[in-house]
Design a protein around this motif. Structure first.
Motif, PDB file in Angstrom:
ATOM      1  N   LYS A 134     -34.678 -17.855   7.894  1.00  0.00           N
ATOM      2  CA  LYS A 134     -33.641 -17.234   8.742  1.00  0.00           C
ATOM      3  C   LYS A 134     -32.367 -18.074   8.754  1.00  0.00           C
ATOM      4  N   LEU A 135     -32.570 -19.384   8.812  1.00  0.00           N
ATOM      5  CA  LEU A 135     -31.409 -20.275   8.749  1.00  0.00           C
ATOM      6  C   LEU A 135     -30.705 -20.136   7.403  1.00  0.00           C
ATOM      7  N   LYS A 136     -31.494 -20.036   6.328  1.00  0.00           N
ATOM      8  CA  LYS A 136     -30.924 -19.869   4.986  1.00  0.00           C
ATOM      9  C   LYS A 136     -30.174 -18.541   4.883  1.00  0.00           C
ATOM     10  N   MET A 137     -30.726 -17.499   5.559  1.00  0.00           N
ATOM     11  CA  MET A 137     -30.044 -16.195   5.545  1.00  0.00           C
ATOM     12  C   MET A 137     -28.690 -16.269   6.256  1.00  0.00           C
ATOM     13  N   GLU A 143     -25.480 -11.561  -1.042  1.00  0.00           N
ATOM     14  CA  GLU A 143     -26.415 -10.545  -0.532  1.00  0.00           C
ATOM     15  C   GLU A 143     -27.788 -10.703  -1.190  1.00  0.00           C
ATOM     16  N   ALA A 144     -27.835 -11.125  -2.422  1.00  0.00           N
ATOM     17  CA  ALA A 144     -29.110 -11.309  -3.127  1.00  0.00           C
ATOM     18  C   ALA A 144     -29.967 -12.373  -2.445  1.00  0.00           C
ATOM     19  N   THR A 145     -29.333 -13.442  -1.992  1.00  0.00           N
ATOM     20  CA  THR A 145     -30.065 -14.513  -1.293  1.00  0.00           C
ATOM     21  C   THR A 145     -30.609 -13.992   0.030  1.00  0.00           C
ATOM     22  N   ARG A 146     -29.793 -13.244   0.766  1.00  0.00           N
ATOM     23  CA  ARG A 146     -30.236 -12.672   2.040  1.00  0.00           C
ATOM     24  C   ARG A 146     -31.411 -11.722   1.828  1.00  0.00           C
ATOM     25  N   LEU A 147     -31.334 -10.878   0.795  1.00  0.00           N
ATOM     26  CA  LEU A 147     -32.415  -9.924   0.506  1.00  0.00           C
ATOM     27  C   LEU A 147     -33.699 -10.645   0.088  1.00  0.00           C
ATOM     28  N   CYS A 149     -34.573 -13.686   0.984  1.00  0.00           N
ATOM     29  CA  CYS A 149     -35.133 -14.313   2.193  1.00  0.00           C
ATOM     30  C   CYS A 149     -35.831 -13.267   3.076  1.00  0.00           C
ATOM     31  N   GLN A 150     -35.198 -12.102   3.223  1.00  0.00           N
ATOM     32  CA  GLN A 150     -35.791 -11.045   4.038  1.00  0.00           C
ATOM     33  C   GLN A 150     -37.085 -10.536   3.406  1.00  0.00           C
ATOM     34  N   ALA A 151     -37.132 -10.448   2.097  1.00  0.00           N
ATOM     35  CA  ALA A 151     -38.362 -10.013   1.412  1.00  0.00           C
ATOM     36  C   ALA A 151     -39.489 -11.011   1.645  1.00  0.00           C
ATOM     37  N   ARG A 152     -39.144 -12.306   1.592  1.00  0.00           N
ATOM     38  CA  ARG A 152     -40.168 -13.335   1.840  1.00  0.00           C
ATOM     39  C   ARG A 152     -40.654 -13.272   3.287  1.00  0.00           C
ATOM     40  N   ASN A 157     -44.919 -11.662   7.175  1.00  0.00           N
ATOM     41  CA  ASN A 157     -45.361 -10.813   8.289  1.00  0.00           C
ATOM     42  C   ASN A 157     -46.549  -9.926   7.887  1.00  0.00           C
ATOM     43  N   GLU A 158     -46.543  -9.438   6.655  1.00  0.00           N
ATOM     44  CA  GLU A 158     -47.693  -8.665   6.164  1.00  0.00           C
ATOM     45  C   GLU A 158     -48.942  -9.546   6.096  1.00  0.00           C
TER      46      GLU A 158
END
Length: 185
Positions: A134-137, A143-147, A149-152, A157-158
């Motif tokens: 989240k800090l990295k986001m 946008e690729a880095t944010r995506l 991080c969100q995918a990870r 969570n899964e």
């Protein structure tokens, strides 16, 4: 295992007066419907042993259902329920079964505790990783880095959901074993 209903093969099912009287005495069945209750319940009974001695000292078959024993004698024309009584296990066998069930319950409880602790440790480690992501986001410009991080974070969570499902399965197993223990008390 074979049920009494499968043994009938077109033969009549008879209930002796003694069996009806025992049903009234031991199970609190109304006298007017004792014979029919014995017959209905006995049809569901499973074969336990052959050549057991009945109250009249004649050899018969034993069937059991729901902690009820039925002594049954068969001939070519009919299957007769000679007597019925509650199944009370002997002390030595009951103690062995109780010890076995208690051991199984302890084993499942231990597995549940072990899994819960393991899951808490894993979740704590991944929560640290989620915080870093989240800090990295927040710091990321692309946008690729944010995506990524969100995918990870979504994958973690899964994994948390899978860990919770595994723990729930162990809890269900524990409940089933506990019900079995309660059935033997």
């Amino acid at each position: 295992m074979k049920t009494l209903a499968s043994v009938l093969n077109g033969r009549r099912l008879c209930v002796t007066d003694h069996a009806a009287e025992e049903a009234v005495k031991d199970f609190g069945i109304e006298p007017s419907r004792a014979a029919s209750w014995v017959a209905e319940t006995a049809r569901k009974a499973m074969f336990i042993s052959g050549r057991v001695m009945g109250f009249d000292r004649k050899h018969s078959d034993m069937y059991g259902y729901n902690r009820i024993c039925f002594i049954v004698r068969a001939n070519e024309k009919a299957v007769t329920i000679v007597t019925v009584y509650p199944a009370r296990p002997g002390a030595t066998l009951r103690d062995r079964v109780e010890n076995l069930l208690a051991r199984e319950l302890r084993k499942v409880e231990s597995a549940e505790t072990k899994l819960r602790r393991r899951n808490e440790r894993i979740k704590a480690e991944f929560n640290v990783e989620i915080a870093i992501l989240k800090l990295k986001m927040l710091r990321a410009r692309s946008e690729a880095t944010r995506l990524a991080c969100q995918a990870r974070i979504n994958a973690i969570n899964e994994y948390f959901t899978q860990l919770d499902a595994d723990l729930l399965a162990v809890k269900h197993e524990k409940r089933a074993v506990a019900k079995t223990v309660a059935a033997y008390l």
